[in-house]
Design an enzyme around this catalytic site. Structure first.
Site, PDB file in Angstrom:
ATOM      1  N   CYS A  12       4.293   2.485   4.188  1.00  0.00           N
ATOM      2  CA  CYS A  12       3.563   2.279   2.944  1.00  0.00           C
ATOM      3  C   CYS A  12       3.201   3.655   2.404  1.00  0.00           C
ATOM      4  O   CYS A  12       3.555   4.667   3.014  1.00  0.00           O
ATOM      5  CB  CYS A  12       2.350   1.362   3.111  1.00  0.00           C
ATOM      6  SG  CYS A  12       1.005   1.990   4.123  1.00  0.00           S
ATOM      7  N   CYS A  86       6.159   1.322  -1.049  1.00  0.00           N
ATOM      8  CA  CYS A  86       6.451   2.766  -1.139  1.00  0.00           C
ATOM      9  C   CYS A  86       7.531   3.053  -2.164  1.00  0.00           C
ATOM     10  O   CYS A  86       7.904   4.201  -2.368  1.00  0.00           O
ATOM     11  CB  CYS A  86       6.798   3.365   0.218  1.00  0.00           C
ATOM     12  SG  CYS A  86       8.429   3.001   0.834  1.00  0.00           S
ATOM     13  N   CYS A  90      11.516   5.708   0.184  1.00  0.00           N
ATOM     14  CA  CYS A  90      12.109   5.456   1.496  1.00  0.00           C
ATOM     15  C   CYS A  90      13.603   5.755   1.466  1.00  0.00           C
ATOM     16  O   CYS A  90      14.332   5.168   0.672  1.00  0.00           O
ATOM     17  CB  CYS A  90      11.897   3.999   1.894  1.00  0.00           C
ATOM     18  SG  CYS A  90      10.161   3.562   1.955  1.00  0.00           S
TER      19      CYS A  90
END
Length: 138
Positions: A12, A86, A90
């Site tokens: 996150c 996120c 990522c």
């Protein structure tokens, strides 16, 4: 017996609430059967106190954890990468199973407001363990 442990990375933004609660649940429920990591794209200075308290109510201590920066190595070393808000931070690698869990951010919320988020994470973790166990047994 599986050749190697399955590994899960929870990501996150701040690595202070959702991902830490998820890692705490998975470590508690799966023990040493699954390798657990968590990280954040912009880690906070400390774990969210309301998340710590909500988990402690269930006997899971995440108070000793610290937010960690998301690294390419952590993603590469994981079989499952579970993101929680996120966005595009990522990195994507082939051969990984990516899941995006839409969960409310507990940042700045009271423990009363964090409990439903915690309970939703617990439900998802139980399903994830069942999925990983089924894959490992196949």
């Amino acid at each position: 017996m599986p050749a190697s442990l399955a590994s899960v990375l929870f990501v996150c933004v701040h690595n202070a609430g959702r991902s830490q609660m998820a890692a705490g649940f998975l470590s508690d429920r799966a023990g040493d059967r699954i390798e657990v990591r968590s990280a954040g794209s912009l880690p906070a200075d400390q774990i969210n106190p309301a998340a710590v308290e909500a988990m402690a109510e269930l006997g899971i201590d995440i108070a000793g954890q610290a937010p960690k920066i998301l690294t390419t190595e952590a993603v590469q070393a994981s079989d499952y990468v579970i993101t929680m808000g996120c966005g595009d931070a990522c990195p994507i690698f082939p051969g990984k199973k990516y899941l995006n869990w839409e969960l409310e951010d507990p940042d700045g919320k009271s423990v009363e407001a964090v409990r439903p988020i915690r309970d939703e994470i617990r439900t998802r973790i139980e399903s994830l363990i069942a999925e990983i166990d089924a894959t490992q047994e196949a």
